[in-house]
Enzyme design. Structure first.
Site, PDB file in Angstrom:
ATOM      1  N   LEU C 230      34.489  13.527  55.539  1.00 19.43           N
ATOM      2  CA  LEU C 230      33.302  13.131  54.762  1.00 19.43           C
ATOM      3  C   LEU C 230      33.505  13.160  53.238  1.00 19.43           C
ATOM      4  O   LEU C 230      33.905  14.172  52.683  1.00 19.43           O
ATOM      5  CB  LEU C 230      32.149  14.085  55.112  1.00 19.43           C
ATOM      6  N   ASP C 231      33.221  12.070  52.577  1.00 17.84           N
ATOM      7  CA  ASP C 231      33.268  11.972  51.111  1.00 17.84           C
ATOM      8  C   ASP C 231      34.668  12.198  50.535  1.00 17.84           C
ATOM      9  O   ASP C 231      34.807  12.446  49.333  1.00 17.84           O
ATOM     10  CB  ASP C 231      32.293  12.966  50.446  1.00 17.84           C
ATOM     11  N   ALA C 232      35.695  12.129  51.406  1.00 20.99           N
ATOM     12  CA  ALA C 232      37.056  12.366  50.913  1.00 20.99           C
ATOM     13  C   ALA C 232      37.934  11.122  51.030  1.00 20.99           C
ATOM     14  O   ALA C 232      39.136  11.186  50.811  1.00 20.99           O
ATOM     15  CB  ALA C 232      37.689  13.531  51.664  1.00 20.99           C
TER      16      ALA C 232
END
Lengths: 287, 287, 287, 287
Positions: C230-232
């Site tokens: 997530l979000d990476a």
């Protein structure tokens, strides 16, 4: 850093130019560490800059120039050169009373970030003599009188002092004098100014006052080559900061100093690293 | 959001103005949710904007106006007003063929972000009629001929259509016509334009082409009040983006659309929220 | 605009790659209208993107692919493709309740600026159904329950709807749901998100509240490819705006909308124009 | 510039505070040259900064403090002070090996732009001794060993040297050591750091390498007060620049120097001009 050769060239655009140049470099086993290309559909010109590790070639810079001359000739090059990182470049800085740009350039020079020498500082006022000498640099004070003859004589002295150093860059670091057209011509492509306005807005004197009067919401600075046409030379770099109604003209002048010095230092670095090529009055900057 | 009154005022600067205004508001138990002040040393003028919760007062907006009128009178106010968030504001949008600013304004209106009504869209070309009607808004097509009489008649029609709505803002959203001086005067302080250049640079036609020819390294957009003096009216907001040698004039026009629409929407919001006060040709923007 | 082929490739870096590719293009008389190169010393990879006028070749796109396959094979390409501007690309947009990004994408599509089709809009809430249908686009409402089975079933429906269109981009335009890892994998390199924070700061939920609590002086938005982490995922583009102490978390959210939509639209355009190549978790963006 | 008193205060928010303060100032005929206010709805605190011309008062700064103490008391002030421009402030600068921030601070001091004294430069390495002495400033070399006892002794020496000067600011100008918690506490509100990353991203060591690995598209710098919680103290100012895939971690470090020094200088100026008030972990900066 390892020794490098920087090849830059502009020529009329045509099919196959990149192939020709890169094949040439591949054939001599050139290890390319930076490469940039630009084709301008408006001017019909092509531009490139290639940085090659010296130790990847089996011969020296003179032979590289000789060999590349054939390519440049074939491409009808408008201008081309091969510079050698082992030959350190030199700049001369001209100032008046305001020191923020001078401090910045001298700090970059002193810390090694500039990657070039500063031969001397010339001032039409003596205010910044102490700054130059603090950094161990010669300061030449050449007062510029307002009468035509005195002014011409002063610029003769400046010219003679500058030319002593055969500098790669003559930097007007808030030098508040108009450089005579003949010197603009002689130093063409090496004479760099920082204008404390976002050109082409606010040309000429007191740009912050002009900006304040006009009520703009951002102010800027412009680094450009100087031509005989005041403030109209090819732009190398620009930047702006946001201001608002609470900023007086004096506040703008104070806050603008930060971008003036940053834009000048950046523009000078581009120039000294052979990143700037001319396309008429426009510049190609391989940043 | 709770109902609010917004008081704005400009007057000659003097000692004690803030004390007088804030004491007035404290005396009536006004709950201030936003407050901004500016004293301009150059013009000698004072400016303020105060936002008060309606439910903190024991009386209505008319009495607030009556009571404040005494203060304003005493302060020799150049201009002052109290607006009421319960009275929704209205805008009219004028367009030509380019739609990016219109889409932005209509999306902000449709989503509720504008906080105001758009009464209608007027176009000198019919290209954007479909966009207006898609959003459920009336579109009025008023072709503007080039002959003086035809042009005057067209602007009479535009004026009559605009004035029907008594709009708080008349927005030139890439409307490529010069508004006649008498309309600039009649709509003074309500007529808002987006110029696709960083004023005062690149006034007039084809600013991106001018910018490309000049070789600037940043392009901008300017939202300003329109006066009879083309592109010289008071600036509300500006912004810029960085470009480089690889951007053609067409690239600039395409990339510039993003800042044009953002700057126009922001400038219009400031205006509709009574955040903009005039100080001669300059603006005070309480952002 | 004339028909164009866009060739993009990444491969292990070596001497002579540019010479080989440009010689290939010169040999087939390819008229190159855009060319970009990047060698990454850290990863040891080489990247290029070339745009060629279709009418400069004496054969079609299939033969171009066949011929170039030999070069790509020889260069040990990690990935390569030739796309054809005559084959219009397609995107699907996923939304929740906040509409600002959707309005932006639909306006760009409707005006032709996107240069691609939007096949449909999918929402886990129905709030934005009206916006999609106003623009004449199908809206598919797929509520996403919080229980694992219900959620899995909902994402099966979303997957099936998305895959119907074989889209080149699946855009999370403020879609507030975590996409299941298997879909992240299946849509790898096509699944694009806008995060309303300056990654890697403020990952996860309520980034503006996190930013407000931390007291930062600038807020940002990040457009990135979605991975299971997530979000990476790899970042395509980012931008920031300056804020100050007077901005509440709600003000930040309101002001941040402008950069969210601009960054998403820009990132999506880069993706659809084959300007983005992957280098592990980093992106090469030939802007 | 004429002598000025700067009054700053924070207290619990309530109705009538501005009226009370400005009435106080009007009653003593205070000529206010700058005024700023902020009410924070989240913390429920009120903040103000007022700059008054000394010559407008019929009494001195001590009496101003005495009289204002009654107001501050009445308002239950969390903190308040009156500073006097005739009492010059002092800073101490701590450095390690990298000089760009030091050059900037010393140039601002030397040119008078800082408006304060720099008492001395302390370095855990001797590399920058020459820079300090070039500017005529004492340089104190305090090596900081890695063993706990040696480190504690070194910081005792640093503390003793710093406290000799009773500085208004202790500036960590790329001082690469973690300051012990007890010194963070003792120097609370006076200890200012420049972090070469956009906090809260990339805390701790080698932020540019972290940024490169993560593949961000902008890098930043953060000026903040130091607390015992490393890199988590209240932020005074931040800025960013755009980078792209062609920037290595070393390029980022080189390009980041320009914003590091600008952000540090700006943050320090805000601090020295009493423009920064604390609201928990957040700052109010009256810029």
């Amino acid at each position: 850093m390892e020794r490098r050769y920087t090849l830059s060239l502009s020529c009329p655009d045509a099919t196959g130019i990149v192939a020709r140049i890169t094949t040439f470099l591949a054939d001599i086993d050139g290890w390319i560490v930076e490469a940039a290309y630009h084709s301008d559909p408006d001017s019909g010109n092509f531009f490139t800059r290639q940085v090659i590790r010296a130790d990847s070639l089996s011969f020296g810079v003179d032979e590289l120039r000789d060999r590349f001359a054939l390519i440049a000739d074939h491409l009808d090059a408008h201008q081309w050169q091969v510079t050698d990182s082992a030959v350190r470049k030199t700049a001369v800085v001209l100032v008046s009373k305001e020191g923020h740009c001078l401090y910045e350039l001298l700090a970059q020079w002193h810390s090694g970030a500039l990657g070039a020498d500063i031969a001397c500082v010339i001032g039409n006022h003596a205010d910044l003599a102490g700054v130059a000498s603090m950094f161990g640099l010669p300061f030449v004070h050449v007062p510029v009188p307002t009468d035509p003859d005195g002014k011409a004589a002063a610029f003769d002295r400046i010219r003679s002092e500058v030319d002593t150093h055969s500098p790669d860059a003559i930097v007007l670091a808030r030098f508040m004098q108009v450089v005579p057209p003949r010197l603009c011509a002689e130093w063409s492509g090496r004479l760099i100014n920082i204008h404390h306005g976002f050109l082409p807005s606010f040309q000429g004197a007191r740009p912050y006052h002009q900006a304040h009067t006009r009520g703009v919401k951002m102010i800027g600075a412009t680094c450009h080559y100087v031509t005989a046409d005041l403030d109209a030379g090819p732009i190398i770099d620009q930047d702006v900061i946001r201001i608002d109604h609470s900023d007086s003209a004096a506040d703008m002048a104070r806050r603008g100093r930060d971008i003036e010095k940053a834009v000048l230092a950046r523009g000078l670095a581009y120039h000294l690293q052979d990143r700037v090529l001319l396309d008429g009055l426009r510049t190609v900057v391989f940043g």
